[in-house]
Design a protein around this motif. Sequence first.
Motif, PDB file in Angstrom:
ATOM      1  N   VAL A 197       0.848  -1.196   0.000  1.00  0.00           N
ATOM      2  CA  VAL A 197       0.000   0.000   0.000  1.00  0.00           C
ATOM      3  C   VAL A 197       0.881   1.242   0.000  1.00  0.00           C
ATOM      4  CG1 VAL A 197      -1.637   1.352   1.385  1.00  0.00           C
ATOM      5  CG2 VAL A 197      -2.037  -1.084   1.004  1.00  0.00           C
ATOM      6  N   HIS A 198       1.948   1.221   0.800  1.00  0.00           N
ATOM      7  CA  HIS A 198       2.875   2.360   0.836  1.00  0.00           C
ATOM      8  C   HIS A 198       3.508   2.601  -0.535  1.00  0.00           C
ATOM      9  CE1 HIS A 198       5.948   5.129   2.217  1.00  0.00           C
ATOM     10  NE2 HIS A 198       6.852   4.363   1.623  1.00  0.00           N
ATOM     11  N   GLN A 199       3.963   1.528  -1.178  1.00  0.00           N
ATOM     12  CA  GLN A 199       4.579   1.669  -2.499  1.00  0.00           C
ATOM     13  C   GLN A 199       3.596   2.251  -3.516  1.00  0.00           C
ATOM     14  OE1 GLN A 199       6.025  -2.326  -3.392  1.00  0.00           O
ATOM     15  NE2 GLN A 199       8.117  -1.549  -3.284  1.00  0.00           N
ATOM     16  N   LEU A 200       2.387   1.710  -3.532  1.00  0.00           N
ATOM     17  CA  LEU A 200       1.398   2.189  -4.494  1.00  0.00           C
ATOM     18  C   LEU A 200       0.947   3.609  -4.172  1.00  0.00           C
ATOM     19  CD1 LEU A 200      -0.664  -1.076  -4.984  1.00  0.00           C
ATOM     20  CD2 LEU A 200       0.889  -0.006  -6.616  1.00  0.00           C
ATOM     21  N   SER A 201       0.856   3.949  -2.900  1.00  0.00           N
ATOM     22  CA  SER A 201       0.513   5.322  -2.505  1.00  0.00           C
ATOM     23  C   SER A 201       1.563   6.297  -3.019  1.00  0.00           C
ATOM     24  CB  SER A 201       0.418   5.443  -0.985  1.00  0.00           C
ATOM     25  OG  SER A 201      -0.664   4.729  -0.488  1.00  0.00           O
ATOM     26  N   GLN A 202       2.818   5.904  -2.888  1.00  0.00           N
ATOM     27  CA  GLN A 202       3.901   6.768  -3.369  1.00  0.00           C
ATOM     28  C   GLN A 202       3.826   6.947  -4.886  1.00  0.00           C
ATOM     29  OE1 GLN A 202       6.001   8.519  -1.366  1.00  0.00           O
ATOM     30  NE2 GLN A 202       6.449   9.545  -3.281  1.00  0.00           N
ATOM     31  N   GLN A 203       3.505   5.867  -5.600  1.00  0.00           N
ATOM     32  CA  GLN A 203       3.373   5.970  -7.052  1.00  0.00           C
ATOM     33  C   GLN A 203       2.212   6.875  -7.425  1.00  0.00           C
ATOM     34  OE1 GLN A 203       3.255   2.047  -8.736  1.00  0.00           O
ATOM     35  NE2 GLN A 203       5.305   1.548  -8.020  1.00  0.00           N
ATOM     36  N   LEU A 204       1.112   6.783  -6.685  1.00  0.00           N
ATOM     37  CA  LEU A 204      -0.019   7.680  -6.946  1.00  0.00           C
ATOM     38  C   LEU A 204       0.361   9.135  -6.683  1.00  0.00           C
ATOM     39  CD1 LEU A 204      -3.165   5.833  -5.545  1.00  0.00           C
ATOM     40  CD2 LEU A 204      -2.675   6.412  -7.925  1.00  0.00           C
ATOM     41  N   LYS A 205       1.086   9.384  -5.591  1.00  0.00           N
ATOM     42  CA  LYS A 205       1.538  10.742  -5.285  1.00  0.00           C
ATOM     43  C   LYS A 205       2.427  11.280  -6.399  1.00  0.00           C
ATOM     44  CE  LYS A 205       1.373  10.209  -0.290  1.00  0.00           C
ATOM     45  NZ  LYS A 205       2.161   9.994   0.924  1.00  0.00           N
ATOM     46  N   ASP A 206       3.308  10.431  -6.905  1.00  0.00           N
ATOM     47  CA  ASP A 206       4.192  10.845  -7.995  1.00  0.00           C
ATOM     48  C   ASP A 206       3.392  11.184  -9.250  1.00  0.00           C
ATOM     49  OD1 ASP A 206       6.339  10.405  -6.308  1.00  0.00           O
ATOM     50  OD2 ASP A 206       6.909   8.491  -7.224  1.00  0.00           O
ATOM     51  N   ARG A 207       2.388  10.363  -9.555  1.00  0.00           N
ATOM     52  CA  ARG A 207       1.546  10.613 -10.724  1.00  0.00           C
ATOM     53  C   ARG A 207       0.761  11.904 -10.556  1.00  0.00           C
ATOM     54  NH1 ARG A 207      -2.102   5.832 -12.030  1.00  0.00           N
ATOM     55  NH2 ARG A 207      -2.482   7.078 -13.885  1.00  0.00           N
ATOM     56  N   LEU A 208       0.270  12.171  -9.345  1.00  0.00           N
ATOM     57  CA  LEU A 208      -0.450  13.408  -9.076  1.00  0.00           C
ATOM     58  C   LEU A 208       0.480  14.604  -9.225  1.00  0.00           C
ATOM     59  CD1 LEU A 208      -3.041  14.844  -8.115  1.00  0.00           C
ATOM     60  CD2 LEU A 208      -2.240  14.497  -5.767  1.00  0.00           C
ATOM     61  N   ALA A 209       1.688  14.496  -8.691  1.00  0.00           N
ATOM     62  CA  ALA A 209       2.666  15.589  -8.773  1.00  0.00           C
ATOM     63  C   ALA A 209       3.062  15.882 -10.217  1.00  0.00           C
ATOM     64  CB  ALA A 209       3.897  15.247  -7.946  1.00  0.00           C
ATOM     65  N   LYS A 210       3.125  14.843 -11.043  1.00  0.00           N
ATOM     66  CA  LYS A 210       3.495  15.024 -12.454  1.00  0.00           C
ATOM     67  C   LYS A 210       2.310  15.475 -13.299  1.00  0.00           C
ATOM     68  CE  LYS A 210       7.233  11.681 -12.358  1.00  0.00           C
ATOM     69  NZ  LYS A 210       7.720  10.374 -12.785  1.00  0.00           N
ATOM     70  N   GLY A 211       1.119  15.447 -12.728  1.00  0.00           N
ATOM     71  CA  GLY A 211      -0.063  15.897 -13.450  1.00  0.00           C
ATOM     72  C   GLY A 211      -0.685  14.842 -14.345  1.00  0.00           C
ATOM     73  N   SER A 212      -0.277  13.595 -14.194  1.00  0.00           N
ATOM     74  CA  SER A 212      -0.850  12.548 -15.043  1.00  0.00           C
ATOM     75  C   SER A 212      -2.212  12.068 -14.539  1.00  0.00           C
ATOM     76  CB  SER A 212       0.114  11.369 -15.204  1.00  0.00           C
ATOM     77  OG  SER A 212       0.369  10.767 -13.963  1.00  0.00           O
ATOM     78  N   ILE A 213      -2.563  12.422 -13.287  1.00  0.00           N
ATOM     79  CA  ILE A 213      -3.904  12.168 -12.779  1.00  0.00           C
ATOM     80  C   ILE A 213      -4.380  13.420 -12.036  1.00  0.00           C
ATOM     81  CG2 ILE A 213      -3.673   9.657 -12.572  1.00  0.00           C
ATOM     82  CD1 ILE A 213      -3.192  10.022  -9.566  1.00  0.00           C
ATOM     83  N   THR A 214      -5.692  13.563 -11.918  1.00  0.00           N
ATOM     84  CA  THR A 214      -6.264  14.696 -11.194  1.00  0.00           C
ATOM     85  C   THR A 214      -6.361  14.370  -9.709  1.00  0.00           C
ATOM     86  OG1 THR A 214      -8.539  13.913 -11.417  1.00  0.00           O
ATOM     87  CG2 THR A 214      -7.665  15.285 -13.222  1.00  0.00           C
ATOM     88  N   GLN A 215      -6.649  15.392  -8.913  1.00  0.00           N
ATOM     89  CA  GLN A 215      -6.820  15.195  -7.476  1.00  0.00           C
ATOM     90  C   GLN A 215      -7.972  14.231  -7.197  1.00  0.00           C
ATOM     91  OE1 GLN A 215      -4.854  16.429  -4.986  1.00  0.00           O
ATOM     92  NE2 GLN A 215      -6.077  15.336  -3.472  1.00  0.00           N
ATOM     93  N   GLU A 216      -9.041  14.328  -7.971  1.00  0.00           N
ATOM     94  CA  GLU A 216     -10.194  13.442  -7.792  1.00  0.00           C
ATOM     95  C   GLU A 216      -9.824  11.997  -8.115  1.00  0.00           C
ATOM     96  OE1 GLU A 216     -10.396  16.299  -9.767  1.00  0.00           O
ATOM     97  OE2 GLU A 216     -11.269  17.487  -8.138  1.00  0.00           O
ATOM     98  N   GLN A 217      -9.072  11.809  -9.190  1.00  0.00           N
ATOM     99  CA  GLN A 217      -8.627  10.460  -9.547  1.00  0.00           C
ATOM    100  C   GLN A 217      -7.709   9.907  -8.460  1.00  0.00           C
ATOM    101  OE1 GLN A 217      -6.966  11.576 -13.368  1.00  0.00           O
ATOM    102  NE2 GLN A 217      -8.512  10.342 -14.445  1.00  0.00           N
ATOM    103  N   TYR A 218      -6.823  10.747  -7.957  1.00  0.00           N
ATOM    104  CA  TYR A 218      -5.912  10.332  -6.891  1.00  0.00           C
ATOM    105  C   TYR A 218      -6.701   9.866  -5.674  1.00  0.00           C
ATOM    106  CZ  TYR A 218      -2.796  10.697  -2.888  1.00  0.00           C
ATOM    107  OH  TYR A 218      -2.110  10.439  -1.734  1.00  0.00           O
TER     108      TYR A 218
END
Length: 135
Positions: free
Chosen positions: A92-113
């Motif tokens: 869960v920690h690893q995937l959370s970090q990947q989601l945070k990275d995707r959000l920071a890069k703009g590849s997903i929106t806050q709602e998607q995150y």
Amino acid sequence: MNMKRVMFVGTMIVTMSFAGTAWSKSAISPIPLASWSIVSINSKDDNKDELLSALNLSSEEDLYQDLYVGKSLKTIADENDGDFSQIVAYQVHQLSQQLKDRLAKGSITQEQYEAQHAELEQIVLESASTSYEWA
């Protein structure tokens, strides 16, 4: 949840567990086999593999063999007196970090995150408890 989604997400989680650190490297530079690990290098002890420790396994080869014969991570942990809750927390920690990275890069929106982050633990629990046969 339908079986296709469980299989897809489970495969995705296992793949990310095995190659999560490799994806951040350039495709041009080869990854040295001797130094590649199935987990992130963000561990407390560089010589200690968190996933293998939680599973109570001594080598990546043991994990590979157990997964190859179709055992789930839960089964592997149970057979080796491992800590299944630690395995789930780690993934869960690893995937959370990947989601945070995707959000920071703009590849997903806050709602998607938020939507994806809300179901991470349930998906990891289901995936880690499911045995996959490689027919």
